[in-house]
Design a protein around this motif. Sequence first.
Motif, PDB file in Angstrom:
ATOM      1  N   LYS A  77       0.795  10.157  -4.665  1.00  0.00           N
ATOM      2  CA  LYS A  77       1.098  10.480  -3.335  1.00  0.00           C
ATOM      3  C   LYS A  77       1.779  10.003  -2.659  1.00  0.00           C
ATOM      4  O   LYS A  77       2.577  11.057  -1.606  1.00  0.00           O
ATOM      5  N   VAL A  78       2.598   8.921  -3.079  1.00  0.00           N
ATOM      6  CA  VAL A  78       3.831   8.739  -1.827  1.00  0.00           C
ATOM      7  C   VAL A  78       4.541   9.473  -2.317  1.00  0.00           C
ATOM      8  O   VAL A  78       5.572   9.613  -1.903  1.00  0.00           O
ATOM      9  N   THR A 117       3.613   6.087  -6.645  1.00  0.00           N
ATOM     10  CA  THR A 117       2.494   6.962  -6.767  1.00  0.00           C
ATOM     11  C   THR A 117       2.927   8.042  -6.379  1.00  0.00           C
ATOM     12  O   THR A 117       3.909   8.886  -5.816  1.00  0.00           O
ATOM     13  N   THR A 167       0.877  -1.184   0.287  1.00  0.00           N
ATOM     14  CA  THR A 167       0.119  -0.207   0.172  1.00  0.00           C
ATOM     15  C   THR A 167       0.818   1.435  -0.072  1.00  0.00           C
ATOM     16  O   THR A 167       1.825   1.716   0.585  1.00  0.00           O
ATOM     17  N   GLU A 168       0.629   2.599  -0.026  1.00  0.00           N
ATOM     18  CA  GLU A 168       1.169   3.427  -0.199  1.00  0.00           C
ATOM     19  C   GLU A 168       1.443   3.515   1.156  1.00  0.00           C
ATOM     20  O   GLU A 168       2.553   4.488   1.554  1.00  0.00           O
TER      21      GLU A 168
END
Length: 348
Positions: A80-81, A78, A56-57
């Motif tokens: 978000k990451v 991503t 998961t992120e």
Amino acid sequence: MPTTVLAAGDHFVLPWLLADAVRAESGDDVTIRELTLPWPHTPFGRVAEVDEASGTEDELIEALAGARICVTQMAPLTEKVLDACPDLELFCVSRGGPVNANIEAATRHGVAVTFAPGRNAAATAEHTIALILAAARRIPDLHSDLRAGTWRGDYYAYENCGIEIDGSTVGLIGFGAIGRRVAAALTALGATVLVHDPYVTDDAVAGVATKVTLDELLSRSRIVSLHARVTDETKGMIGAEQIAAVPRGSVLVNCARGALVDDDAVVEALASGRLYGAGFDVFAAEPIPPGDPLLTAPNVVITPHVAGASRQVAHKAAQIVAADVGRYLRGEPLAHCANPELQRRRVG
């Protein structure tokens, strides 16, 4: 001060393999923490905007705190990451293509992304040859029948006999690292090898194969093996029309990607005898769903996307990305950079 590196491995490319390879390249210049992602015990999938990722992120963000470098196979890089990890500078993906990384976002955030081309070329080439032999000689069916107590002497009947590689014409669609190894092995076994790949020259295939058009390859090849990447041009490139063009009783093998082939057309061709056999390691949907017609099609050999699964591949993958970590820390050009504009900016 040592550079913090996250070794985000899984149950194939193990975290300690990544960590040991990085230490061998970088010595005391790094501090390494490890994270174990669930693949392959949990299938990879889409995570936010990236494909074929594991974990998961949020767990990656937590593990990356303060890290400048991440070496991984499946971790999702991503937007978000990237937003949450401002210290990250280098993200190394230990697979043939960084599909689990948002390259555009990484470039905007100044994060170089590398990958590991050719890591599984030998393993996938060997698996391809195995599927060709298994499908051409119906080895799995004979094995199952014999274990069930049936001696299939009727396979000596002419209409039931398979075909040899020796003396056959084999067509390879795609001539990258895997295709070249398959061609060399087939040539050694006595095959005439044809290649269709618009991105290679006649000189590149000289000595082991002949470059031809796709139409010529299909019309001449008793065995056709796919080694192309999925693009807008190659998606669904082998369908009913192309299968109808091969000699009756041919064998089709796919160790590349399921999206290259119309599975329904293959099932129909196997049922009609247009194809003598088929060998698939990849499918349109993975895991292949219960009730998929390929599961009950006659004379098909199927394996669950494991062509690239060997212990040597895991070691090679770790070594390839670790080598780029060493180059990065020494200020040298990266060998396999997916966003080279960052590298040019850094070197310049």
